[in-house]
Design a protein around this motif. Sequence first.
Motif: not given
Lengths: 185, 467
Positions: A17, A20-21, A23-25, A27-28, B22, B25, B28
């Motif tokens: 988790r 993933n957090q 990564y989301k922060a 990755a863009p 972005r 999917a 990931w």
Amino acid sequence: MTVDEKIIQGCIAGKRRAQNQLYKAFAPGMLGVCMRYCMNRAEAEDVLQEGFVKVFRYIENFRSDGSFEGWIRRIMVNTAITNYNKRSKVHHEEINENTLSSEDETSGDKVYLPVDREILMRLIQQLPDGYRMVLNLYVFEGYKHREISGILGISENTSKSQLSKARKYLKNEMEKLEKVKNLQY
Amino acid sequence: MEQGFNNIDDLLRNSLDDYQVRPSAKVWKGVSRSLFFSGMGKIIMLISGVVVLSVAAYLYWGYSNVGETSGSSVEATEIGRTQNEDMVSSETGIEGQKQIVGKEKGVNHENAGLSENDNITKDKNLPGKPNNELGPRTEDVSSVEISTTGKTGEVNDVILATAAPAPAIANVTVQKNIPQKVYPGLPRLSGESPMERMAIKTLDANYLFRQYNPIANINERTLFNGLQGFPEIDYGRAKLFSYGVYVSPEVIFMNDEAKTRKLQLNFDAVMNYKPNEGFYLQGGLGIGVSQDDGRYNVDYEQYDSVGYYYEVNSYTIDPATGKPVFKTSIENVYDTVAYNKLSLTGNRYTYLRMSGFMGYRVHYAKSFSVFVKGGLTYSILINSYEPNPELTNGDALNLKITKETAQRINDTWQASVGVGFNYRLSNSITLTGEPMFNYYLRPVYERRYNAKNPYSLGLKLGLLLKF
């Protein structure tokens, strides 16, 4: 961008988790970096994926005295360079020294107007691999030609030449775009 | 009014330094998968492998030892004791004789030559067999005789009669403790040939030897290995597990616009688990070697002749015509000429293959059987051989070689279905041929080449061995 220390600790502990957090922060932004080094988005995503695997694998080595984003960015850039070296391991390019331009492309009377970012990205991606790598390392990462020559395994003159040619190419393409734009109005 | 930039570097930095996109999917998912296989997943896979191997080993050895070690050491001791005590009483007791005769009647169906008048005596005259000691047990047992005609018969005959149902040999007092499935293959031993008689004798000796020594594990198959004419002893476990080796040439259809086809050769070792006659599971490990073209676009320049012209060296005036006559020579013109050529190399990729299949027998006739099977194979790229193009032109200038070969991905999954044709050469060796259709669940090339999922046709040829 700052990142919660708990997330980093979670990543060190291998918690999915937290990974993933993180990564989301990032990755863009990191995909934006990777796209500058690659010829298309698919390749950039491969580099991004490989880069994040390294991030999570070596995150315990991160020293909190520096910027975490900068650390991730360095990993992404290094991964992109590794990818470039692997892909073009037989890509020998000998630059004729006579083509070295003595003019300084960075100065002049020309004033560059802002260009659509997607278009600019596309233009960079269209550059030959070597030009694109040198341009990125020099302009965005702030490396000197001597450092670039060591990173990419090319001569200093080649680095200068490729940077010069990359600028020239971009300049020409932007002039073409400007002409088209003027015609439209 | 739009703000301008004095140089292109500033423009680039200002426009793209904080550029964000972005990701899809898939990225990931790829990160998660890589982390799984490199972190805890490795441990989980290792533990799973150990568990699977342990279960397989337990099934294998556990099953194979059911008949061989079910007699405990306590029972074995009883056998030794009864030789001194119980056996003696059974020789003289009428009830005991009836029991024995009744048992031997059962034997007679399998081994002709014994009648209802059979009785058992104990030959105390055979050498080397003191009755009051436990060993050597094999000799003790072989000394037990059965008289088929009311008088003591020959030793060989006796051994044949008692050995066939091994429990009966251990007999009288312990036969109820010995499972009936001790030698399921024995009914096939008629005892007609000396070889079979010798085999039966040794079987009995071996059986009782293990009764006394539970840790001893002498395999009858090993004992009789190489004896021609000795029939197969089937302990049942051979039907549960079998092992095989396959070689399978495969044609891969890359499913691209050029309809490219590649060759791959696989070598697999498999283990089959067959819980019943119709169904089986197969796990395998192997190596796959795949060929591919290395394409290199070579651009170079060379100082070369591009034509010629006539150089006027001198001229004279022709007095007759009054026109000039030129003396010329041909001069070649050289320039740097751009060339391009395509260079092909032979690449080779080696994959580690792990497969899992299940199959079902749909037809069976004598030694021939037909199966349908399907399963998955996971392949990991373990070695890439990509030779550089050979360039022999020493005059080439500004050489630029661009690799056009698509990059192979590191791992892929295949789903396979096929039909297996098995021909049993003997009880232990089966020849198998399996035409297979394989569909790659992921492209073998990296995504940036817009690769599609290939499929392949292959023929698995192999031998299945039952030990």
